[in-house]
Design a protein around this motif. Structure first.
Motif, PDB file in Angstrom:
ATOM      1  N   PHE A 280       0.834  -1.195   0.000  1.00  0.00           N
ATOM      2  CA  PHE A 280       0.000   0.000   0.000  1.00  0.00           C
ATOM      3  C   PHE A 280       0.871   1.248   0.000  1.00  0.00           C
ATOM      4  N   ALA A 281       0.545   2.195  -0.891  1.00  0.00           N
ATOM      5  CA  ALA A 281       1.340   3.417  -1.028  1.00  0.00           C
ATOM      6  C   ALA A 281       0.483   4.662  -0.839  1.00  0.00           C
ATOM      7  N   GLY A 282      -0.609   4.531  -0.130  1.00  0.00           N
ATOM      8  CA  GLY A 282      -1.499   5.651   0.102  1.00  0.00           C
ATOM      9  C   GLY A 282      -1.237   6.340   1.426  1.00  0.00           C
ATOM     10  N   ILE A 283      -2.282   6.917   1.994  1.00  0.00           N
ATOM     11  CA  ILE A 283      -2.191   7.730   3.204  1.00  0.00           C
ATOM     12  C   ILE A 283      -2.997   7.076   4.321  1.00  0.00           C
ATOM     13  N   ILE A 284      -2.406   6.999   5.503  1.00  0.00           N
ATOM     14  CA  ILE A 284      -3.091   6.506   6.698  1.00  0.00           C
ATOM     15  C   ILE A 284      -2.983   7.594   7.756  1.00  0.00           C
ATOM     16  N   GLN A 285      -4.140   8.075   8.260  1.00  0.00           N
ATOM     17  CA  GLN A 285      -4.136   9.215   9.173  1.00  0.00           C
ATOM     18  C   GLN A 285      -5.081   8.992  10.349  1.00  0.00           C
ATOM     19  N   ALA A 286      -4.641   9.431  11.514  1.00  0.00           N
ATOM     20  CA  ALA A 286      -5.506   9.557  12.694  1.00  0.00           C
ATOM     21  C   ALA A 286      -5.154  10.878  13.358  1.00  0.00           C
ATOM     22  N   ASN A 287      -5.259  11.928  12.575  1.00  0.00           N
ATOM     23  CA  ASN A 287      -4.819  13.248  13.010  1.00  0.00           C
ATOM     24  C   ASN A 287      -5.831  13.909  13.949  1.00  0.00           C
ATOM     25  N   PRO A 288      -5.383  14.862  14.739  1.00  0.00           N
ATOM     26  CA  PRO A 288      -6.329  15.649  15.541  1.00  0.00           C
ATOM     27  C   PRO A 288      -6.972  16.727  14.686  1.00  0.00           C
ATOM     28  N   GLY A 289      -8.085  17.250  15.166  1.00  0.00           N
ATOM     29  CA  GLY A 289      -8.613  18.466  14.567  1.00  0.00           C
ATOM     30  C   GLY A 289      -7.617  19.601  14.787  1.00  0.00           C
ATOM     31  N   THR A 290      -7.491  20.478  13.810  1.00  0.00           N
ATOM     32  CA  THR A 290      -6.489  21.551  13.909  1.00  0.00           C
ATOM     33  C   THR A 290      -7.067  22.870  13.414  1.00  0.00           C
ATOM     34  N   GLY A 291      -8.193  23.263  13.947  1.00  0.00           N
ATOM     35  CA  GLY A 291      -8.765  24.513  13.484  1.00  0.00           C
ATOM     36  C   GLY A 291      -9.585  25.239  14.526  1.00  0.00           C
TER      37      GLY A 291
END
Length: 226
Positions: free
Chosen positions: A142-153
């Motif tokens: 797999f060459a995609g994106i894996i994210q569990a980011n916080p809200g940042t706004g």
């Protein structure tokens, strides 16, 4: 009077504004449970304005695939955005994504990120924390994106969630993209924590690996225990 705090799950939410805003939500589902996450994210707190509700927590996605997962699209369990009139609601935390597949391919994305706090006229809500993601696969290209980011706004930024990928025969390779309260158990051919590799690794109750500050997912601790 105040805005709602962000929901927490894999990472803490953040407090709403002003200083008397509703407190943020904390983490849960850590330890061994974080390796197979199957819990809902938590909703953000409501603001003091009548219509300033918090965003919903992210849901649960569980995939058990016997052959190939070819992902060019998106798998999403994000938290919702807080409503924003007046003193705003907080963002919801990310939810859970658990995947078992023999082969994992593609260039798509997997996302269990926290929602933004509402940007209200009077004050902004807190952001939601990241959720939890765990993927088990024998062969991984797999060459995609894996994210569990916080809200940042919102009023203040929340914390990222946890992401772990097990690969190889008997899942003897573990890659930690970042995380909070992740527990490994057993012997691994390779353990990689934010780009730092440890070969032929056997768990030990006294071992604590700290993810270096300045990484995308920082100020978190990986506990490796028997």
């Amino acid at each position: 009077m105040g805005s709602g705090g962000g929901g927490g799950y894999g990472g803490n939410g953040s407090i709403g504004a002003p200083g008397n805003g509703i407190p943020e939500g904390g983490t849960y589902g850590g330890g061994a449970d974080a390796l197979k996450p199957l819990l809902y994210g938590s909703g953000g707190g409501a603001g003091s304005s009548d219509t300033s509700v918090g965003g919903n927590g992210g849901g649960i996605i569980f995939l058990n695939i016997s052959n190939v997962l070819y992902l060019n699209g998106t798998i999403v369990a994000n938290g919702g955005v807080g409503e924003k009139p007046g003193h705003s609601g907080g963002g919801g935390s990310g939810g859970s994504i658990l995947i078992y597949t023999s082969v994992f391919e593609g260039i798509g994305s997997i996302n269990a990120s926290g929602g933004l706090g509402g940007l209200g006229v009077s004050s902004s809500g807190g952001d939601g924390g990241g959720g939890r993601i765990a993927i088990y696969t024998v062969t991984n290209t797999f060459a995609g994106i894996i994210q569990a980011n916080p809200g940042t706004g919102g009023w203040s930024w929340a914390e990222p969630g946890s992401i772990i990928l097990f690969s190889g025969e008997s899942y003897k390779n573990a890659t930690i993209y970042g995380g909070k309260d992740l527990y490994l158990n057993g012997t691994f051919d390779t353990v990689v924590v934010n780009g730092t590799a440890m070969a032929n690794f056997t768990s030990n109750k006294s071992t604590i690996v700290t993810i270096p500050a300045g990484q995308t997912l920082n100020s978190s601790t990986l506990y490796i225990v028997n």
